[in-house]
Motif scaffolding. Structure first.
Motif, PDB file in Angstrom:
ATOM      1  N   GLN A   1       1.902 -36.696  27.784  1.00 38.00           N
ATOM      2  CA  GLN A   1       1.889 -35.400  28.479  1.00 38.00           C
ATOM      3  C   GLN A   1       0.508 -34.774  28.440  1.00 38.00           C
ATOM      4  OE1 GLN A   1       5.055 -31.970  28.065  1.00 38.00           O
ATOM      5  NE2 GLN A   1       3.571 -31.750  26.413  1.00 38.00           N
TER       6      GLN A   1
ATOM      7  N   SER B   1      -2.364 -36.351  28.039  1.00 40.62           N
ATOM      8  CA  SER B   1      -3.285 -37.166  28.830  1.00 40.62           C
ATOM      9  C   SER B   1      -3.185 -36.820  30.316  1.00 40.62           C
ATOM     10  CB  SER B   1      -2.986 -38.650  28.613  1.00 40.62           C
ATOM     11  OG  SER B   1      -3.835 -39.453  29.397  1.00 40.62           O
ATOM     12  N   ALA B   2      -1.957 -36.648  30.819  1.00 41.50           N
ATOM     13  CA  ALA B   2      -1.762 -36.294  32.224  1.00 41.50           C
ATOM     14  C   ALA B   2      -2.322 -34.903  32.515  1.00 41.50           C
ATOM     15  CB  ALA B   2      -0.274 -36.354  32.562  1.00 41.50           C
ATOM     16  N   THR B   3      -2.141 -33.998  31.602  1.00 43.19           N
ATOM     17  CA  THR B   3      -2.637 -32.630  31.802  1.00 43.19           C
ATOM     18  C   THR B   3      -4.162 -32.599  31.778  1.00 43.19           C
ATOM     19  OG1 THR B   3      -0.636 -31.756  30.741  1.00 43.19           O
ATOM     20  CG2 THR B   3      -2.497 -30.255  30.951  1.00 43.19           C
TER      21      THR B   3
ATOM     22  N   GLU C   1      -5.297 -33.696  35.172  1.00 39.63           N
ATOM     23  CA  GLU C   1      -5.063 -32.607  36.120  1.00 39.63           C
ATOM     24  C   GLU C   1      -6.089 -31.498  35.931  1.00 39.63           C
ATOM     25  OE1 GLU C   1      -1.436 -29.549  37.439  1.00 39.63           O
ATOM     26  OE2 GLU C   1      -1.183 -30.941  35.740  1.00 39.63           O
TER      27      GLU C   1
END
Length: 352
Positions: A97, A99-101, A104
């Protein structure tokens, strides 16, 4: 005829002797009792309640995020230091989570900086500038939140102490806020007492506090009132917490205590009698009052039982009344009784 007369006289004598003996055996013997004087309790009396020593820094430690326990690093009874790792969750989902943020965030940050630069040169409107700035603030807050969530997968001891209890083991799933271990802290010691409702409403009259412990016979430890919780527990009792102001190294959490509270103006109509004078029957309590060789039963209300063998009561009897303190189970209302000789000061316990 002479023989019959001789035997007849013998039978008559035997009958007369038996009759006389029967009368002697039927003679009533008054029960013997000991009496004590009922005295007024002090106007500022000492109330006693059972209590328990607790640590002011006891705490149930829990995670701020849910997850599966990866490991619990401590066991019950272990000594821990502030900042020591207690347990950790499987953080795989939280790392993904985050890493994805981060990806983004990098994209939104680049777009926002470009729009802000254009606005500075007059190439973007104020509305586009505000949208870019707000978008950057939102993704920054999201990134910080996901960083915190990853950090919350590790549970650390907030202070020195001992692990009192472990509630979960590795591989179990726990929710946010669910206690994982109970920490018995090294903080200041306190005594916890449950007050009945009739004393809670008179809490302003409670003035001085002290306690005794069975493990420290003869020692009286002063207490300082911290607070009385305004909400009653399931037993309709109000929790009072008191600080041990002069605790010794011999006192430890979990010890039982008797808390003595000096209360002003609560005992103007209360009497002190020996606990042995109390008789319980059919849900009622009474004492026997001695006067002019007879005893009369008087119903009373018991307010307190003290460890020194006395009881605080109210009822129809007055201060100075003589109550039966020994032999109460061998007498009835209205019986004539005899008094035992009072014990001398040198014959403690009546052993001589």
């Amino acid at each position: 005829m002479k023989v019959l007369g001789f035997w007849g006289a013998g039978v008559m004598a035997l009958l007369l002797f038996s009759a006389c003996g029967g009368k002697q055996e039927a003679k009533k013997v008054d029960p013997t009792v000991r009496v004590s004087e009922a005295v007024l309790a002090d106007e500022d009396g000492v109330l006693q309640y059972p209590g328990r020593v607790v640590s002011s820094s006891d705490a149930n430690l829990s995670f701020r995020v849910p997850g599966q326990l990866k490991r619990v690093c401590v066991g019950e009874g272990d000594r821990v230091r502030a900042g020591q790792l207690i347990a950790e969750l499987d953080d795989t989902d939280y790392r993904i989570q985050l890493s994805a943020t981060r990806a983004e965030y990098a994209q939104v940050k680049a777009d926002a900086e470009r729009v802000m630069a254009l606005y500075k040169d007059g190439g973007a409107t104020a509305s586009n500038y505000d949208k870019a700035r707000y978008g950057l603030e939102q993704i920054t807050a999201k990134l910080d939140n996901h960083k915190n969530q990853l950090a919350y997968t590790k549970l650390y001891a907030p202070r020195n102490g001992f692990i009192q209890r472990k509630f979960f083991d590795a591989s179990e799933t726990v929710g946010a806020g669910m206690p994982v271990v109970a920490l018995l802290g090294d903080g200041a010691l306190e005594v916890e007492v449950n007050l009945p409702a009739q004393m809670y409403v008179r809490r302003s009259q409670l003035q001085k506090f002290a306690c005794t412990l069975d493990v420290l016979p003869g020692e009286v430890l002063p207490l300082q009132l911290i607070n009385i919780l305004p909400n009653a527990n399931s037993n309709q009792l109000y929790t009072m917490r008191l600080r041990l102001t002069d605790a010794t190294h011999k006192v430890a959490p979990g010890m039982s205590a008797w808390v003595k509270i000096t209360a002003a103006g609560l005992r103007s109509n209360r009497l002190v009698v020996p606990e042995t004078a109390l008789v319980h029957e059919k849900g009622k309590t009474f004492v026997f009052v001695y006067s002019r060789g007879r005893v009369k039963r008087a119903e009373i209300t018991v307010h307190e039982l003290h460890t020194d063998g006395t009881a605080i009561i109210t009822g129809s009897l007055q201060a100075g009344s003589q109550v039966v303190s020994s032999g109460v189970h061998h007498i009835q209302d209205g019986d004539e009784v005899k008094l035992l000789e009072p014990l001398s000061s040198t014959n403690v316990g009546g052993l001589l």
